[in-house]
Design a protein around this motif. Structure first.
Motif, PDB file in Angstrom:
ATOM      1  N   GLY B  15     -21.008   0.601  17.957  1.00  0.00           N
ATOM      2  CA  GLY B  15     -22.074   0.072  18.802  1.00  0.00           C
ATOM      3  C   GLY B  15     -22.251  -1.424  18.623  1.00  0.00           C
ATOM      4  O   GLY B  15     -22.415  -2.168  19.603  1.00  0.00           O
ATOM      5  N   ASP B  35     -31.945   4.634  13.210  1.00  0.00           N
ATOM      6  CA  ASP B  35     -32.302   4.445  11.797  1.00  0.00           C
ATOM      7  C   ASP B  35     -33.078   3.151  11.600  1.00  0.00           C
ATOM      8  O   ASP B  35     -33.208   2.353  12.508  1.00  0.00           O
ATOM      9  CB  ASP B  35     -31.046   4.394  10.924  1.00  0.00           C
ATOM     10  N   THR B  81     -35.328   3.914  17.013  1.00  0.00           N
ATOM     11  CA  THR B  81     -35.501   4.359  18.385  1.00  0.00           C
ATOM     12  C   THR B  81     -34.263   5.167  18.759  1.00  0.00           C
ATOM     13  O   THR B  81     -33.147   4.728  18.508  1.00  0.00           O
ATOM     14  CB  THR B  81     -35.645   3.143  19.325  1.00  0.00           C
ATOM     15  N   ALA B  82     -34.482   6.356  19.313  1.00  0.00           N
ATOM     16  CA  ALA B  82     -33.352   7.240  19.609  1.00  0.00           C
ATOM     17  C   ALA B  82     -33.240   7.506  21.100  1.00  0.00           C
ATOM     18  O   ALA B  82     -34.251   7.667  21.787  1.00  0.00           O
ATOM     19  CB  ALA B  82     -33.518   8.565  18.860  1.00  0.00           C
ATOM     20  N   GLN B 138     -25.336  12.263   0.786  1.00  0.00           N
ATOM     21  CA  GLN B 138     -24.857  10.892   0.641  1.00  0.00           C
ATOM     22  C   GLN B 138     -25.948   9.883   0.999  1.00  0.00           C
ATOM     23  O   GLN B 138     -26.102   8.855   0.332  1.00  0.00           O
ATOM     24  CB  GLN B 138     -23.640  10.691   1.551  1.00  0.00           C
ATOM     25  N   GLU B 203      -7.695   4.217  -1.225  1.00  0.00           N
ATOM     26  CA  GLU B 203      -9.095   4.617  -1.388  1.00  0.00           C
ATOM     27  C   GLU B 203      -9.168   5.996  -2.049  1.00  0.00           C
ATOM     28  O   GLU B 203      -9.938   6.214  -2.982  1.00  0.00           O
ATOM     29  CB  GLU B 203      -9.760   4.635  -0.010  1.00  0.00           C
TER      30      GLU B 203
HETATM   31  C1  LIG Z   1     -22.360  12.050   7.460  1.00  0.00           C
HETATM   32  C2  LIG Z   1     -21.202  11.116   7.494  1.00  0.00           C
HETATM   33  C3  LIG Z   1     -20.739  10.523   6.320  1.00  0.00           C
HETATM   34  C4  LIG Z   1     -19.668   9.642   6.352  1.00  0.00           C
HETATM   35  N1  LIG Z   1     -19.229   9.078   5.180  1.00  0.00           N
HETATM   36  C5  LIG Z   1     -18.186   8.227   5.200  1.00  0.00           C
HETATM   37  C6  LIG Z   1     -17.714   7.609   3.992  1.00  0.00           C
HETATM   38  O1  LIG Z   1     -18.223   7.831   2.892  1.00  0.00           O
HETATM   39  N2  LIG Z   1     -16.645   6.751   4.080  1.00  0.00           N
HETATM   40  C7  LIG Z   1     -16.061   6.485   5.287  1.00  0.00           C
HETATM   41  O2  LIG Z   1     -15.116   5.701   5.333  1.00  0.00           O
HETATM   42  N3  LIG Z   1     -16.488   7.050   6.425  1.00  0.00           N
HETATM   43  C8  LIG Z   1     -17.525   7.918   6.413  1.00  0.00           C
HETATM   44  N4  LIG Z   1     -17.951   8.506   7.581  1.00  0.00           N
HETATM   45  C9  LIG Z   1     -17.262   8.153   8.829  1.00  0.00           C
HETATM   46  C10 LIG Z   1     -17.830   6.875   9.363  1.00  0.00           C
HETATM   47  O3  LIG Z   1     -19.221   6.955   9.401  1.00  0.00           O
HETATM   48  C11 LIG Z   1     -17.377   6.642  10.754  1.00  0.00           C
HETATM   49  O4  LIG Z   1     -15.996   6.762  10.854  1.00  0.00           O
HETATM   50  C12 LIG Z   1     -17.756   5.287  11.318  1.00  0.00           C
HETATM   51  O5  LIG Z   1     -18.985   4.858  10.839  1.00  0.00           O
HETATM   52  C13 LIG Z   1     -17.761   5.393  12.812  1.00  0.00           C
HETATM   53  O6  LIG Z   1     -18.518   4.369  13.383  1.00  0.00           O
HETATM   54  P1  LIG Z   1     -19.377   4.610  14.681  1.00  0.00           P
HETATM   55  O7  LIG Z   1     -19.991   3.309  15.005  1.00  0.00           O
HETATM   56  O8  LIG Z   1     -18.552   5.294  15.690  1.00  0.00           O
HETATM   57  O9  LIG Z   1     -20.499   5.651  14.282  1.00  0.00           O
HETATM   58  P2  LIG Z   1     -21.623   5.578  13.146  1.00  0.00           P
HETATM   59  O10 LIG Z   1     -21.286   4.570  12.144  1.00  0.00           O
HETATM   60  O11 LIG Z   1     -21.848   6.959  12.726  1.00  0.00           O
HETATM   61  O12 LIG Z   1     -22.900   5.035  13.935  1.00  0.00           O
HETATM   62  C14 LIG Z   1     -23.574   5.784  14.911  1.00  0.00           C
HETATM   63  C15 LIG Z   1     -25.049   5.572  14.737  1.00  0.00           C
HETATM   64  O13 LIG Z   1     -25.745   6.111  15.860  1.00  0.00           O
HETATM   65  C16 LIG Z   1     -26.987   6.579  15.433  1.00  0.00           C
HETATM   66  N5  LIG Z   1     -27.476   7.584  16.368  1.00  0.00           N
HETATM   67  C17 LIG Z   1     -27.169   8.917  16.412  1.00  0.00           C
HETATM   68  N6  LIG Z   1     -27.843   9.518  17.405  1.00  0.00           N
HETATM   69  C18 LIG Z   1     -28.586   8.559  17.993  1.00  0.00           C
HETATM   70  C19 LIG Z   1     -29.482   8.561  19.105  1.00  0.00           C
HETATM   71  N7  LIG Z   1     -29.745   9.689  19.799  1.00  0.00           N
HETATM   72  N8  LIG Z   1     -30.065   7.388  19.448  1.00  0.00           N
HETATM   73  C20 LIG Z   1     -29.802   6.233  18.764  1.00  0.00           C
HETATM   74  N9  LIG Z   1     -28.967   6.181  17.714  1.00  0.00           N
HETATM   75  C21 LIG Z   1     -28.358   7.326  17.334  1.00  0.00           C
HETATM   76  C22 LIG Z   1     -26.711   7.167  14.081  1.00  0.00           C
HETATM   77  O14 LIG Z   1     -27.866   7.132  13.288  1.00  0.00           O
HETATM   78  C23 LIG Z   1     -25.606   6.297  13.531  1.00  0.00           C
HETATM   79  O15 LIG Z   1     -26.101   5.382  12.590  1.00  0.00           O
HETATM   80  C24 LIG Z   1     -19.033   9.374   7.574  1.00  0.00           C
HETATM   81  C25 LIG Z   1     -19.493   9.966   8.746  1.00  0.00           C
HETATM   82  C26 LIG Z   1     -20.567  10.830   8.722  1.00  0.00           C
HETATM   83  C27 LIG Z   1     -21.066  11.455  10.005  1.00  0.00           C
END
Ligand SMILES: Cc1cc2nc3c(=O)[nH]c(=O)nc-3n(C[C@H](O)[C@H](O)[C@H](O)COP(=O)(O)OP(=O)(O)OC[C@H]3O[C@@H](n4cnc5c(N)ncnc54)[C@H](O)[C@@H]3O)c2cc1C
Ligand code: FES
Lengths: 88, 450
Positions: B15, B35, B81-82, B138, B203
């Motif tokens: 994002g 968050d 805000t979601a 976590q 890692e």
């Molecule tokens: C529980 C979990 C633990 C993880 N732990 C690791 C780890 O230890 N090491 C690692 O390398 N990778 C980890 N990953 C994978 C990593 O998070 C992702 O590969 C990476 O962050 C993907 O980025 P992203 O921006 O697509 O999504 P994310 O980083 O997940 O960001 C998406 C965000 O959208 C927010 N969101 C969700 N629903 C809504 C809504 N309705 N409205 C507004 N916001 C919303 C969420 O709170 C989240 O913060 C983990 C993933 C998960 C789900």
């Protein structure tokens, strides 16, 4: 300024508020894992921590039913667990 | 900023990268994140000062945050805000988590970057208090919350169990054991795929070294069979390899994990929405490829929207090709990781009747068997008669297990997405949240960028 640490109420009992915590984090700090009666025989609880599972929904006075894992905890909040408190 | 050029939902790497790319092209962007801090599961605790001193900001995230700061006022961030829905007229409904109030946002285009949702292994007892998802645990560990139980068992399958165990060990609260159902560290041709992603290999080895140094048993081929008991006094039953004997571990808390899936339940489909709004998905929400790929994916989603606006920069094609290459590379790496962690959970035909599938509606394998007799009904019947995938979590937790069960019965995979549709609100949203705010477009105050 008062010297007593800020608290919120969990089922009527005071629990310490830590700045930046969600309600769920503050409850786990206080050792509260079981959040009261849930659906059927299930208990409410903290599970996914990210709003996905809806297992942690609690009743906050003035706010209604909210996810404990997403709602920031605020001093003075009145929080109740369990469906029996939330449903009419 | 209640009607920006673009809305971005989800403030993880995907994002934030999408927002930066749109803003760099001159768009005003409102980044809406549920968050209290940007970053997603990996980065959200970085840079929050005193709260979690153990999490040092990664270089990747620091660079992205600096890029966002450099874009001046074009990106507005609204935290806590979601997203809850998009109606037929193009009104985006968002819920302010602190006030539990819904407000309306409008924009001609949006990126959904809501990350991934963890999957639950088919283990009786997963529904009990004291059992949580590895990601939930976590968040507590990274948030500096002392765990109320000494003995913590991590079980299921996937790289997150390994990472979490190492993070816990480093935080001074080692798990009693990691029960990893797969055998990721065996010599296997799939492992060669990892040579393309040496950073992942490195890692994993580093985590293993931490576990060894802290004396945490990482038991490969150990399949959790059930969890029973109450918080503080849980019994974890498991089988080691082909040995039919059931072994037991005492635990105060148990964390389960079985991989990740896109968090796209109930979202409007990508492309042109009926209301005329353009939608793109990015990051794990589109395809689970990890954080490094999420940044490239966020930028690609932004480029797609920009090209629809006719704002294609001269070097766009070259940059898009570079990001596509990054995605392909991570696709190959993820495929290797998936086959290394491949797990044989018991066949659905052997699942006990009391295994809870849907916790929201309290529906078990026995209930599903009863609905199925004598034939496999349509997805609609599964939902409306069986009441599966219909509860508050919108099927996020049960959909995969229900589909596995049905696919096993029919002998062909049950189609993905057949049980979850395009349905909003994506989360139960109290009527009062709507009423409080009736008609007040964009009533929630905005939070300045952090
Ligand atoms: C529980 C979990 C633990 C993880 N732990 C690791 C780890 O230890 N090491 C690692 O390398 N990778 C980890 N990953 C994978 C990593 O998070 C992702 O590969 C990476 O962050 C993907 O980025 P992203 O921006 O697509 O999504 P994310 O980083 O997940 O960001 C998406 C965000 O959208 C927010 N969101 C969700 N629903 C809504 C809504 N309705 N409205 C507004 N916001 C919303 C969420 O709170 C989240 O913060 C983990 C993933 C998960 C789900
Ligand atoms: S713990 Fe899953 S929604 Fe709060």
């Amino acid at each position: 300024m008062s010297a007593t640490p800020p608290t919120f109420l969990w089922n009527g009992l005071p629990v310490a508020v830590v700045d930046g915590d969600t309600i769920a984090m503050a409850l786990v700090r206080a050792g509260v894992i079981d959040l009261g009666a849930g659906v059927g025989t299930k208990r409410s609880r903290y599970f996914c921590g990210s709003g996905a599972c809806q297992n942690c929904v609690v009743e906050v006075k003035g706010l209604g039913r909210v996810e404990a894992c997403l709602t920031p905890v605020v001093a003075g909040m009145d929080v109740a667990g369990g469906r029996e408190n939330g449903d009419e | 900023m209640n009607s920006p050029d673009a809305l971005v939902f989800g403030g993880g790497p995907a994002g934030v990268a999408a927002a930066c790319e749109l803003a760099a092209a001159g768009c005003s962007v409102l980044l809406v994140h549920q968050d209290g801090a940007l970053g997603g599961p990996v980065h959200r605790h970085e840079g929050d000062g005193g709260a979690s001193p153990r999490v040092a900001p990664s270089r990747r995230w620091r660079r992205l945050a600096a890029e966002m700061d450099g874009l001046g006022g074009r990106i507005t961030v609204r935290l806590r805000t979601a997203f809850v829905g998009l109606d037929g007229e193009g009104k985006f409904l968002v819920r302010d988590m602190a006030r539990n109030a819904v407000s309306v946002l409008r924009a001609p285009r949006a990126v959904f970057a809501l990350g991934a949702v963890e999957q639950v292994p088919p283990v009786p007892g997963w529904q009990l208090p004291g059992v949580m998802m590895a990601g939930g645990l976590q968040l507590l560990v990274k948030g500096g919350v002392p765990l109320p139980a000494k003995r913590v068992v991590l079980a299921g399958s996937g790289p997150l169990l390994l990472a979490l165990a190492a993070q816990m060990a480093r935080a001074g609260h080692s798990p009693v054991a990691v029960l990893e159902a797969g055998r990721p560290f065996r010599v296997h041709p799939a492992g060669l795929g990892l040579l393309e992603g040496p950073e992942y290999l490195w890692e994993a080895l580093r985590y293993q070294a931490i576990l060894r140094a802290c004396g945490v048993p990482y038991r490969m081929g150990a399949r959790v069979v059930s969890v029973d008991g109450a918080p503080g006094a849980l019994d974890v039953a498991f089988r080691a390899g082909a040995d039919p004997t059931i072994q037991h571990l005492d635990a105060g808390l148990v964390a389960l994990h079985d991989g990740l899936a896109p968090n796209d339940h109930g979202l409007p489909r990508a492309g042109l929405h009926a209301s005329g709004v353009r939608i793109q998905y990015a990051g794990d929400c589109r395809e689970v490829l990890g954080g490094r790929a999420a940044i490239a994916g966020g930028r690609l989603a932004a480029l797609a929207l920009l090209s629809e606006m006719g704002r294609t920069a001269p070097d766009a094609a070259g940059r898009a090709a570079k990001w596509e290459r990054i995605l392909s590379r991570h696709r190959r790496i993820q495929r290797a990781v998936t086959s290394l962690f491949a797990t044989e959970w018991p066949a659905p035909a052997t699942w006990p009747d009391h295994l809870v599938l849907c916790r929201c509606e309290n529906r078990t394998v026995g209930d599903l068997r009863a609905v199925l007799d004598p034939r496999v009904p349509s997805p609609k019947e599964i939902k409306l008669v069986g009441r599966f995938c219909m509860g508050e979590c919108q099927g996020r937790l049960c959909e995969r297990s229900v589909r596995r069960f049905l696919g096993d019965r029919e002998g062909v995979p049950y189609p993905a997405k057949s049980l979850v549709g395009e349905r909003w609100p994506v989360r139960p949203t109290p009527i009062t949240a709507f009423l409080d705010d009736a008609g007040a477009e964009g009533a929630a105050s905005s939070v300045p960028p952090t």
